[in-house]
Design a protein around this motif. Structure first.
Motif, PDB file in Angstrom:
ATOM      1  N   THR A   1       0.927  -1.055  -0.022  1.00 32.65           N
ATOM      2  CA  THR A   1       0.103  -0.209  -0.212  1.00 32.65           C
ATOM      3  C   THR A   1       1.065   1.146  -0.008  1.00 32.65           C
ATOM      4  OG1 THR A   1      -0.086   0.097   2.433  1.00 32.65           O
ATOM      5  CG2 THR A   1      -1.993  -1.313   1.286  1.00 32.65           C
ATOM      6  N   SER A   2       0.365   2.085  -0.574  1.00 33.22           N
ATOM      7  CA  SER A   2       1.505   3.354  -0.737  1.00 33.22           C
ATOM      8  C   SER A   2       0.888   4.626   0.070  1.00 33.22           C
ATOM      9  CB  SER A   2       1.398   3.982  -2.178  1.00 33.22           C
ATOM     10  OG  SER A   2       0.226   4.160  -2.806  1.00 33.22           O
ATOM     11  N   THR A   3      -0.434   4.642   0.897  1.00 33.51           N
ATOM     12  CA  THR A   3      -1.008   5.652   1.656  1.00 33.51           C
ATOM     13  C   THR A   3      -1.719   5.103   2.969  1.00 33.51           C
ATOM     14  OG1 THR A   3      -3.340   5.586   0.735  1.00 33.51           O
ATOM     15  CG2 THR A   3      -1.330   6.968  -0.307  1.00 33.51           C
ATOM     16  N   PRO A   4      -1.666   5.777   4.042  1.00 28.21           N
ATOM     17  CA  PRO A   4      -2.376   5.464   5.176  1.00 28.21           C
ATOM     18  C   PRO A   4      -3.667   5.093   4.843  1.00 28.21           C
ATOM     19  CG  PRO A   4      -0.965   7.362   5.787  1.00 28.21           C
ATOM     20  CD  PRO A   4      -1.106   7.174   4.250  1.00 28.21           C
ATOM     21  N   GLU A   5      -4.319   5.864   3.877  1.00 24.13           N
ATOM     22  CA  GLU A   5      -5.710   5.481   3.641  1.00 24.13           C
ATOM     23  C   GLU A   5      -5.850   3.921   2.869  1.00 24.13           C
ATOM     24  OE1 GLU A   5      -4.258   8.264   2.967  1.00 24.13           O
ATOM     25  OE2 GLU A   5      -5.192   9.379   4.533  1.00 24.13           O
ATOM     26  N   ALA A   6      -4.746   3.626   2.030  1.00 24.86           N
ATOM     27  CA  ALA A   6      -4.992   2.444   1.424  1.00 24.86           C
ATOM     28  C   ALA A   6      -4.611   1.253   2.404  1.00 24.86           C
ATOM     29  CB  ALA A   6      -3.693   2.398   0.204  1.00 24.86           C
ATOM     30  N   THR A   7      -4.047   1.383   3.306  1.00 26.70           N
ATOM     31  CA  THR A   7      -3.586   0.499   4.456  1.00 26.70           C
ATOM     32  C   THR A   7      -4.894   0.343   5.126  1.00 26.70           C
ATOM     33  OG1 THR A   7      -1.344   1.047   4.541  1.00 26.70           O
ATOM     34  CG2 THR A   7      -2.301  -0.129   6.746  1.00 26.70           C
ATOM     35  N   LYS A   8      -5.879   1.244   5.623  1.00 28.91           N
ATOM     36  CA  LYS A   8      -6.995   1.187   6.123  1.00 28.91           C
ATOM     37  C   LYS A   8      -8.080   0.532   5.240  1.00 28.91           C
ATOM     38  CE  LYS A   8      -6.147   5.334   8.784  1.00 28.91           C
ATOM     39  NZ  LYS A   8      -6.652   6.619   9.212  1.00 28.91           N
ATOM     40  N   GLN A   9      -7.991   0.740   4.085  1.00 28.70           N
ATOM     41  CA  GLN A   9      -8.810   0.332   3.101  1.00 28.70           C
ATOM     42  C   GLN A   9      -8.727  -1.285   2.972  1.00 28.70           C
ATOM     43  OE1 GLN A   9      -8.173  -1.452  -0.034  1.00 28.70           O
ATOM     44  NE2 GLN A   9     -10.067  -1.965  -0.334  1.00 28.70           N
TER      45      GLN A   9
ATOM     46  N   THR B   1       5.759  -3.687   6.995  1.00 31.21           N
ATOM     47  CA  THR B   1       6.999  -2.948   6.830  1.00 31.21           C
ATOM     48  C   THR B   1       7.119  -1.783   5.900  1.00 31.21           C
ATOM     49  OG1 THR B   1       7.962  -4.506   5.278  1.00 31.21           O
ATOM     50  CG2 THR B   1       8.585  -4.959   7.420  1.00 31.21           C
ATOM     51  N   ALA B   2       7.563  -0.817   6.386  1.00 34.83           N
ATOM     52  CA  ALA B   2       7.617   0.677   5.531  1.00 34.83           C
ATOM     53  C   ALA B   2       9.020   0.873   4.895  1.00 34.83           C
ATOM     54  CB  ALA B   2       7.137   1.708   6.331  1.00 34.83           C
ATOM     55  N   ASP B   3       8.890   1.384   3.807  1.00 34.59           N
ATOM     56  CA  ASP B   3      10.344   1.891   3.185  1.00 34.59           C
ATOM     57  C   ASP B   3      10.410   3.343   3.331  1.00 34.59           C
ATOM     58  OD1 ASP B   3       8.910   3.142   1.106  1.00 34.59           O
ATOM     59  OD2 ASP B   3       9.377   1.370  -0.352  1.00 34.59           O
ATOM     60  N   GLU B   4      11.517   3.735   2.865  1.00 33.31           N
ATOM     61  CA  GLU B   4      11.814   5.275   3.211  1.00 33.31           C
ATOM     62  C   GLU B   4      10.486   6.212   2.311  1.00 33.31           C
ATOM     63  OE1 GLU B   4      13.585   3.529  -0.267  1.00 33.31           O
ATOM     64  OE2 GLU B   4      14.020   3.229   2.025  1.00 33.31           O
TER      65      GLU B   4
ATOM     66  N   ARG C   1       4.156   0.330   2.153  1.00 32.47           N
ATOM     67  CA  ARG C   1       4.094  -0.414   3.156  1.00 32.47           C
ATOM     68  C   ARG C   1       3.791  -1.668   2.595  1.00 32.47           C
ATOM     69  NH1 ARG C   1       1.950   4.105   5.628  1.00 32.47           N
ATOM     70  NH2 ARG C   1       2.739   4.240   7.644  1.00 32.47           N
ATOM     71  N   ARG C   2       4.721  -2.733   2.960  1.00 39.35           N
ATOM     72  CA  ARG C   2       4.452  -4.118   2.574  1.00 39.35           C
ATOM     73  C   ARG C   2       3.652  -4.971   3.581  1.00 39.35           C
ATOM     74  NH1 ARG C   2       8.202  -9.392   2.094  1.00 39.35           N
ATOM     75  NH2 ARG C   2       7.428 -10.341  -0.154  1.00 39.35           N
TER      76      ARG C   2
ATOM     77  N   ALA D   1       4.971   1.845  11.561  1.00 40.83           N
ATOM     78  CA  ALA D   1       4.849   0.872  10.346  1.00 40.83           C
ATOM     79  C   ALA D   1       3.539   1.022   9.902  1.00 40.83           C
ATOM     80  CB  ALA D   1       5.203  -0.541  10.718  1.00 40.83           C
ATOM     81  N   GLY D   2       2.390   1.189  10.618  1.00 44.97           N
ATOM     82  CA  GLY D   2       1.184   1.183  10.186  1.00 44.97           C
ATOM     83  C   GLY D   2       0.256   0.238  10.887  1.00 44.97           C
TER      84      GLY D   2
END
Length: 168
Positions: free
Chosen positions: A11-19, A130-133, A137-138, A42-43
């Motif tokens: 996911t590339s945004t916090p909103e995508a992680t929540k989705q 895991t989050a990259d720079e 997020r993976r 990390a999220g």
């Protein structure tokens, strides 16, 4: 990560992680346990926020770092959000009725469970974030036990989740 299924999604945004997390909520049942692994920031809490919103929780969902356990009873089923970061000894799990809660009437999400690997239930879904720079997020989900395997299968088959199976 033996003896289970493993799926992942970036996911590339916090909103995508929540989705993504929201797509897990319809399949949760009482007694389900989800362990959340990942570094600070990390999220993990964002993931729980997505699940909570999809369950119908209207209260703000925050990190339970200083409370150890936050309970949200207003949704489709109770949601229990643990953060074991501040605990030092396995005996402290008894102090917070950890075992009674995870075997109870709701779904439990446990942050920092890796501190007490011998005290985790037999059956659980493990999610590692895991989050990259760049903030991507993976999110890797792995099942341990028959119920979590079933949970991961139905979640992965949800077209909105867009999880991809990986071989380990």
């Amino acid at each position: 990560m033996a003896n289970g299924l493993t799926y992942m999604r970036n996911t590339s945004t916090p909103e995508a992680t929540k989705q993504l997390a929201s797509t897990l909520a319809p399949y949760l049942r009482p007694g389900d346990v989800v362990l959340l692994n990942g570094d600070l920031g990390a999220g993990k809490t964002q993931f729980v926020q997505g699940v909570a919103a999809a369950l119908g929780v209207r209260a703000p969902v925050t990190s339970p770092t200083f409370n150890i356990l936050l309970e949200y009873a207003e949704g489709r089923l109770p949601l229990y959000h643990f953060d074991l970061y501040r605990l030092d000894e396995p005996a402290q799990l008894d102090d917070i009725d950890y075992f009674g809660v995870i075997d109870g009437d709701g779904a439990s999400f446990v942050e920092w469970a890796e501190k007490f690997p011998d005290d985790m239930p037999y059956d659980y879904l493990e999610i590692t974030i895991t989050a990259d720079e760049r903030g991507t997020r993976r999110i890797v989900a792995h099942s341990y036990g028959s119920r979590s395997r079933q949970l991961l299968c139905v979640w992965a088959n949800d077209s909105k989740a867009r999880l991809g199976k990986i071989q380990l």
